[in-house]
Design an enzyme around this catalytic site. Structure first.
Site, PDB file in Angstrom:
ATOM      1  CG  ASP A 284      -1.844   1.116   1.349  1.00 23.08           C
ATOM      2  OD1 ASP A 284      -2.724   1.176   0.485  1.00 23.08           O
ATOM      3  OD2 ASP A 284      -1.710   1.946   2.265  1.00 23.08           O
ATOM      4  CD  GLU A 326      -2.620   2.400  -3.300  1.00 22.37           C
ATOM      5  OE1 GLU A 326      -3.516   3.188  -3.617  1.00 22.37           O
ATOM      6  OE2 GLU A 326      -1.830   2.642  -2.362  1.00 22.37           O
TER       7      GLU A 326
HETATM    8  C1  GLC Z   1      -4.018   3.505  -0.084  1.00 23.21           C
HETATM    9  C2  GLC Z   1      -5.361   2.870   0.130  1.00 23.21           C
HETATM   10  C3  GLC Z   1      -6.324   3.919   0.643  1.00 23.21           C
HETATM   11  C4  GLC Z   1      -5.775   4.471   1.939  1.00 23.21           C
HETATM   12  C5  GLC Z   1      -4.346   4.975   1.765  1.00 23.21           C
HETATM   13  C6  GLC Z   1      -3.702   5.232   3.086  1.00 23.21           C
HETATM   14  O1  GLC Z   1      -4.036   4.467  -1.065  1.00 23.21           O
HETATM   15  O2  GLC Z   1      -5.832   2.311  -1.062  1.00 23.21           O
HETATM   16  O3  GLC Z   1      -7.601   3.394   0.834  1.00 23.21           O
HETATM   17  O4  GLC Z   1      -6.590   5.522   2.395  1.00 23.21           O
HETATM   18  O5  GLC Z   1      -3.535   4.033   1.112  1.00 23.21           O
HETATM   19  O6  GLC Z   1      -3.459   4.018   3.738  1.00 23.21           O
END
Ligand code: GLC
Length: 651
Positions: A284, A326
């Site tokens: 993430d 991500e």
């Molecule tokens: C990523 C997740 C999102 C979250 C962010 C902070 O972008 O997909 O949902 O708010 O990280 O953890």
């Protein structure tokens, strides 16, 4: 690569390893460690070489890898070896994904195991179960504020339940995808609690400052991620009487990766979940891993080095496992998360294709493919052994992160164009079919993102409310059109749970105190299983959507040209409403598919004579793989109905 310094350090480390580690049968471990050690040492040295405890930290790192290897179950190790032998396994067209919240999709992890048959019915075999780890109630950021990296949230289930899901998935040849939130922890995590209690070891796990001097310097160049609810990037902590870096919510403390102990802890967490049976780990918010004053603290070179190090380390212990990056950042930055200048992914094998996603929404609103075509033309080829995750919707907002240069290139002014899109999707544009809502409007910059479920954004919610059959059919066509692209584009398509039956916005979040200020909850639904049952009843919306997607998935799996080997050519269709590309199979030249999509509300013609190269000679011999019919051709022109697509092939 053999290099003396690394090699002698490796020998020293092997001598110093604890006896229980030496005793085990570690043949595969040692060959992989030998192969990767030069790179691991170099990266670790680059990041942490200036520290006095460098060698000790290096020993900890290798011990972590060895312990996790020893814990790896035999069947997982066999899988590692099988995947090493078939290293392109994840580029196959056979994979089709879905992301789901276990609570919203099924209830608990046990219920997910029971509902696996539903996923299989649709053809899903790559399942991202959204965060399942312990989170504080309320301050959870939808599961991304973790208070314990090794415990499953008891509202969702237990480790045994996850094991049962992993077993069920494995039996059905479904890949299990789990999150590791690498960038931050909840302020209720043990490390944060210890830091708050004044323990300097754990204060060094985060970015903590006595006064505003350094935070103020950082703020000068850092953008705000949640400007409406959590402006700024630092939070005052009463207990410590100090400032903490909190880029996302004020309760999400950013981890300090300039401390090698943090890196080793998080690597241990990643390997822990891989050893629980995760085939793929979604990392993430990777763009944020390294903080440097004077920068946006995103996409820093060291963030990439950290990811390379994570990858090299995981390849030693569990080479069968993959990473998803991500990184929802600018198009030219996203692609770097595969790792630059390489063939094999040096960082993450898979990355979210946020560029394609945003461009698809652009095309739907503008009814033309100008920016979609231009934006994709500007996107460099991915590495050979890496792949995109192509999606239309996910649990997050839609950010309009395309390149300003591309927007200008097609004749729009970037600010005005983005405003148009925001207005179009959030109810401020007359005649728009969409019912979305804004997310995180930033009054300082005028920026905003968009929330809403696929069905609501594509017009199905409004159409159903009005009972207008034509509008309902049009919205269904739009939903299928978007999917026809993510299924054929190249990469792993990732559906979002509920979209397969046309789930609308869920406005209940507005009544919940912990959710009402975060509009992303509008599209994190609880599946209505009575509605899902309607997928079996011909004539219903649920049946039309589910069966059409199911059919597309089944066809995709049979067409080798849809596998992802940089085997796509974009085509200038000579008609701005149409978007076209050819997919081909390098090994079977005759297996080509011409994908053509009409984003307009009117029928469109494609002049076959003037169309730029597509490789096809006799169009009359083509068949649409999806409908099984010949395409409509009128006087050398291919005709496409509004919001329709063709997957044309010589078969
Ligand atoms: C990523 C997740 C999102 C979250 C962010 C902070 O972008 O997909 O949902 O708010 O990280 O953890």
């Amino acid at each position: 690569m053999y290099e003396q310094i690394s090699h002698s350090l490796l020998n020293e480390i092997l001598d110093d390893l604890k006896p229980e580690i030496k005793r085990q049968d570690l043949r595969h471990f040692y060959t992989r460690l030998g192969a990767n050690f030069y790179a691991i040492h170099n990266l670790f040295q680059h990041l942490y070489g200036q520290r006095e405890d460098f060698k000790l930290q290096m020993l900890h790192l290798v011990e972590t890898l060895a312990r996790k290897y020893i814990n790896r179950l035999e069947y997982l190790e066999k899988l590692d070896i099988a995947r090493e032998n078939d290293h392109n396994w994840f580029l196959s067209q056979k994979w089709v994904g879905m992301a789901l919240y276990s609570s919203g999709f099924a209830g608990s992890l046990q219920d997910v195991a029971i509902k696996t048959a539903y996923l299989q019915e649709l053809g899903i075999n790559f399942v991202h179960i959204m965060p399942i780890l312990q989170c504080p109630t309320g301050k959870s950021d939808g599961g991304y504020a973790i208070s314990n990296f090794r415990e499953i949230d008891d509202r969702i289930g237990t480790l045994e339940d996850l094991q049962a899901v992993a077993d069920e998935f494995r039996k059905r040849d479904i890949l299990l995808v789990l999150d590791v939130v690498v960038n931050h922890t909840s302020d209720e995590h043990e490390w944060a609690q210890k830091a708050m209690a004044g323990d300097p070891k754990y204060q060094d796990y985060y970015y903590i400052f006595d006064n505003r001097e350094i935070p103020d310097m950082f703020e000068q160049s850092m953008p705000e991620i949640f400007p409406q609810t959590d402006p700024g990037n630092f939070t005052w902590n009463e207990t410590m009487q100090k400032w903490v870096m909190t880029i996302f919510h004020d309760y999400q403390w950013d981890l300090n990766y300039s401390n090698p102990a943090v890196f080793i802890e998080m690597l241990d967490v990643i390997l822990f979940w891989i050893n629980q049976g995760a085939d793929v780990i979604r990392l993430d918010a990777v763009a944020f891993l390294w903080k440097k004053m004077g920068t946006s603290c995103q996409n820093e070179r060291e963030a990439h080095l950290l990811l390379q190090l994570m990858k090299d380390c995981c390849q030693v212990t569990a080479p069968g496992a993959l990473f998803i990056a991500e990184a929802i950042v600018a198009p030219v930055e996203i692609i770097k998360y595969f790792g630059e200048d390489a063939i094999i992914a040096k960082e993450c094998e898979i990355a979210y294709n946020a560029t394609l996603m945003a461009l698809l929404w652009d095309a739907l609103a503008t009814k033309n493919s100008k920016l979609l075509y231009q934006g994709l033309k500007s996107l460099p080829d991915k590495l050979d052994r890496a792949t995109w995750l192509n999606y239309v919707r996910c649990h997050d907002d839609i950010g309009l992160g395309f390149d300003d240069k591309d927007i200008r290139e097609v004749g729009y002014e970037p600010y005005a164009h983005r405003q148009f899109l925001i207005d179009f999707y959030t109810g401020n544009y007359e005649g728009s079919f969409a019912s979305g809502v804004p997310f995180m409007r930033n009054d300082k910059t005028g920026d905003a993102r968009i929330s809403g479920s696929l069905a609501s954004l594509a017009g199905l919610e409004k159409a159903c409310a009005s009972g207008d059959e034509k509008a309902i059919a049009g919205a269904i066509d739009k939903i299928l059109l978007l999917h026809s692209i993510i299924f054929s584009f190249g990469g792993i398509p990732l559906l979002y749970y509920g979209d397969e039956i046309g789930t609308f916005n869920d406005y209940n979040y507005l009544d919940e105190i912990n959710k009402s200020s975060d509009s992303r909850w509008i599209h994190r639904p609880k599946i209505n299983w009575d509605r899902a049952e309607l997928r079996k009843k011909p004539g219903t919306i649920e049946n039309t959507l589910f069966s059409s997607l199911k059919k597309m998935i089944a066809i995709r799996k049979e067409i080798t040209a849809f596998a992802d080997f940089n085997n796509r050519q974009l085509i200038d269709a000579g008609n701005q409403h149409l978007f076209a590309f050819v997919r081909f199979d390098f090994n079977r030249p005759s297996e080509r598919v011409l994908v053509i999509c009409n984003f307009s509300a009117e029928p469109q013609h494609l002049n076959l004579q003037t169309m730029s190269y597509s490789g096809f000679k006799i169009y009359s011999q083509l068949t649409d793989l999806y409908s099984g019919k010949k395409p409509t051709i009128f006087r050398e022109h291919l005709v496409l109905q509004p919001f329709h697509f063709y997957w044309l092939s010589e078969y």
